[in-house]
Design a protein around this motif. Sequence first.
Motif, mmCIF file in Angstrom:
data_model
loop_
_atom_site.group_PDB
_atom_site.id
_atom_site.type_symbol
_atom_site.label_atom_id
_atom_site.label_comp_id
_atom_site.label_asym_id
_atom_site.label_seq_id
_atom_site.Cartn_x
_atom_site.Cartn_y
_atom_site.Cartn_z
ATOM 1 N N VAL A 1 2.287 -7.836 23.473
ATOM 2 C CA VAL A 1 1.178 -8.269 22.621
ATOM 3 C C VAL A 1 -0.150 -7.789 23.190
ATOM 4 O O VAL A 1 -1.007 -7.286 22.448
ATOM 5 C CB VAL A 1 1.192 -9.807 22.454
ATOM 6 N N ALA A 2 -0.331 -7.921 24.493
ATOM 7 C CA ALA A 2 -1.576 -7.460 25.119
ATOM 8 C C ALA A 2 -1.770 -5.966 24.903
ATOM 9 O O ALA A 2 -2.866 -5.505 24.554
ATOM 10 C CB ALA A 2 -1.564 -7.787 26.613
ATOM 11 N N GLY A 3 -0.705 -5.204 25.093
ATOM 12 C CA GLY A 3 -0.806 -3.763 24.892
ATOM 13 C C GLY A 3 -1.107 -3.390 23.452
ATOM 14 O O GLY A 3 -1.934 -2.511 23.183
ATOM 15 N N LEU A 4 -0.456 -4.064 22.515
ATOM 16 C CA LEU A 4 -0.708 -3.770 21.098
ATOM 17 C C LEU A 4 -2.120 -4.154 20.683
ATOM 18 O O LEU A 4 -2.767 -3.429 19.922
ATOM 19 C CB LEU A 4 0.322 -4.485 20.225
ATOM 20 N N VAL A 5 -2.603 -5.283 21.165
ATOM 21 C CA VAL A 5 -3.980 -5.697 20.843
ATOM 22 C C VAL A 5 -4.968 -4.672 21.381
ATOM 23 O O VAL A 5 -5.902 -4.269 20.677
ATOM 24 C CB VAL A 5 -4.269 -7.111 21.399
ATOM 25 N N LEU A 6 -4.774 -4.260 22.620
ATOM 26 C CA LEU A 6 -5.667 -3.248 23.189
ATOM 27 C C LEU A 6 -5.575 -1.934 22.419
ATOM 28 O O LEU A 6 -6.597 -1.297 22.149
ATOM 29 C CB LEU A 6 -5.331 -3.001 24.663
ATOM 30 N N LEU A 7 -4.377 -1.536 22.067
ATOM 31 C CA LEU A 7 -4.180 -0.266 21.371
ATOM 32 C C LEU A 7 -4.786 -0.286 19.968
ATOM 33 O O LEU A 7 -5.443 0.667 19.557
ATOM 34 C CB LEU A 7 -2.685 0.042 21.289
ATOM 35 N N ILE A 8 -4.605 -1.379 19.257
ATOM 36 C CA ILE A 8 -5.059 -1.447 17.869
ATOM 37 C C ILE A 8 -6.557 -1.734 17.769
ATOM 38 O O ILE A 8 -7.270 -1.074 17.005
ATOM 39 C CB ILE A 8 -4.251 -2.507 17.100
ATOM 40 N N PHE A 9 -7.045 -2.692 18.526
ATOM 41 C CA PHE A 9 -8.412 -3.164 18.342
ATOM 42 C C PHE A 9 -9.428 -2.599 19.340
ATOM 43 O O PHE A 9 -10.619 -2.578 19.059
ATOM 44 C CB PHE A 9 -8.457 -4.691 18.394
ATOM 45 N N PHE A 10 -8.982 -2.191 20.508
ATOM 46 C CA PHE A 10 -9.924 -1.811 21.557
ATOM 47 C C PHE A 10 -9.736 -0.394 22.080
ATOM 48 O O PHE A 10 -10.254 -0.056 23.138
ATOM 49 C CB PHE A 10 -9.828 -2.797 22.736
ATOM 50 N N ARG A 11 -9.009 0.425 21.365
ATOM 51 C CA ARG A 11 -8.734 1.775 21.869
ATOM 52 C C ARG A 11 -10.017 2.583 22.073
ATOM 53 O O ARG A 11 -10.183 3.251 23.094
ATOM 54 C CB ARG A 11 -7.797 2.511 20.922
ATOM 55 N N ASP A 12 -10.925 2.540 21.116
ATOM 56 C CA ASP A 12 -12.189 3.279 21.256
ATOM 57 C C ASP A 12 -13.007 2.749 22.425
ATOM 58 O O ASP A 12 -13.594 3.519 23.189
ATOM 59 C CB ASP A 12 -12.999 3.193 19.961
ATOM 60 N N TRP A 13 -13.073 1.437 22.565
ATOM 61 C CA TRP A 13 -13.830 0.835 23.666
ATOM 62 C C TRP A 13 -13.227 1.253 25.006
ATOM 63 O O TRP A 13 -13.959 1.569 25.959
ATOM 64 C CB TRP A 13 -13.828 -0.681 23.536
ATOM 65 N N LEU A 14 -11.897 1.230 25.090
ATOM 66 C CA LEU A 14 -11.235 1.628 26.337
ATOM 67 C C LEU A 14 -11.549 3.081 26.685
ATOM 68 O O LEU A 14 -11.805 3.411 27.851
ATOM 69 C CB LEU A 14 -9.719 1.438 26.221
ATOM 70 N N THR A 15 -11.551 3.943 25.676
ATOM 71 C CA THR A 15 -11.849 5.360 25.900
ATOM 72 C C THR A 15 -13.295 5.550 26.337
ATOM 73 O O THR A 15 -13.573 6.298 27.270
ATOM 74 C CB THR A 15 -11.566 6.158 24.614
ATOM 75 N N GLU A 16 -14.223 4.878 25.672
ATOM 76 C CA GLU A 16 -15.652 5.008 26.005
ATOM 77 C C GLU A 16 -15.952 4.547 27.427
ATOM 78 O O GLU A 16 -16.830 5.095 28.088
ATOM 79 C CB GLU A 16 -16.497 4.191 25.031
ATOM 80 N N HIS A 17 -15.253 3.533 27.884
ATOM 81 C CA HIS A 17 -15.535 2.957 29.198
ATOM 82 C C HIS A 17 -14.552 3.419 30.282
ATOM 83 O O HIS A 17 -14.578 2.886 31.393
ATOM 84 C CB HIS A 17 -15.536 1.430 29.103
ATOM 85 N N GLY A 18 -13.704 4.369 29.956
ATOM 86 C CA GLY A 18 -12.770 4.905 30.954
ATOM 87 C C GLY A 18 -11.721 3.912 31.404
ATOM 88 O O GLY A 18 -11.339 3.902 32.576
ATOM 89 N N ARG A 19 -11.258 3.075 30.504
ATOM 90 C CA ARG A 19 -10.282 2.035 30.849
ATOM 91 C C ARG A 19 -8.925 2.255 30.187
ATOM 92 O O ARG A 19 -8.205 1.300 29.923
ATOM 93 C CB ARG A 19 -10.815 0.661 30.424
ATOM 94 N N GLN A 20 -8.535 3.505 29.957
ATOM 95 C CA GLN A 20 -7.245 3.770 29.334
ATOM 96 C C GLN A 20 -6.087 3.296 30.209
ATOM 97 O O GLN A 20 -4.992 3.055 29.707
ATOM 98 C CB GLN A 20 -7.052 5.266 29.047
ATOM 99 N N ASP A 21 -6.348 3.138 31.502
ATOM 100 C CA ASP A 21 -5.295 2.682 32.397
ATOM 101 C C ASP A 21 -4.824 1.269 32.060
ATOM 102 O O ASP A 21 -3.721 0.874 32.428
ATOM 103 C CB ASP A 21 -5.734 2.772 33.856
ATOM 104 N N TRP A 22 -5.630 0.487 31.334
ATOM 105 C CA TRP A 22 -5.200 -0.842 30.915
ATOM 106 C C TRP A 22 -3.985 -0.747 30.000
ATOM 107 O O TRP A 22 -3.088 -1.597 30.068
ATOM 108 C CB TRP A 22 -6.321 -1.586 30.216
ATOM 109 N N LEU A 23 -3.945 0.264 29.142
ATOM 110 C CA LEU A 23 -2.784 0.458 28.271
ATOM 111 C C LEU A 23 -1.541 0.789 29.102
ATOM 112 O O LEU A 23 -0.447 0.297 28.818
ATOM 113 C CB LEU A 23 -3.046 1.565 27.255
#
Length: 77
Positions: free
Chosen positions: A14-36
Amino acid sequence: MVPFAVAGLVAWAVAGLVLLIFFRDWLTEHGRQDWLWTCLAGFLWGFPGLAVMMRHDAHRRRRRAAAPPTHPADTDR
């Protein structure tokens, strides 16, 4: 113990899907793709944990079935 392992699998998924669906752009902008990747690793490591818990529960059931009853009310007359 199995429900705890399943709950962990579900939580990581669930955490991974939420990050992937709702926060993917934010993760990319802030260099946090490792959270996925962390969520994916937690999810995948949950499967060996689930297998261990299933074996643990099976052994516990076997031990309890083989043990003599400890309470007088548990004996068949």
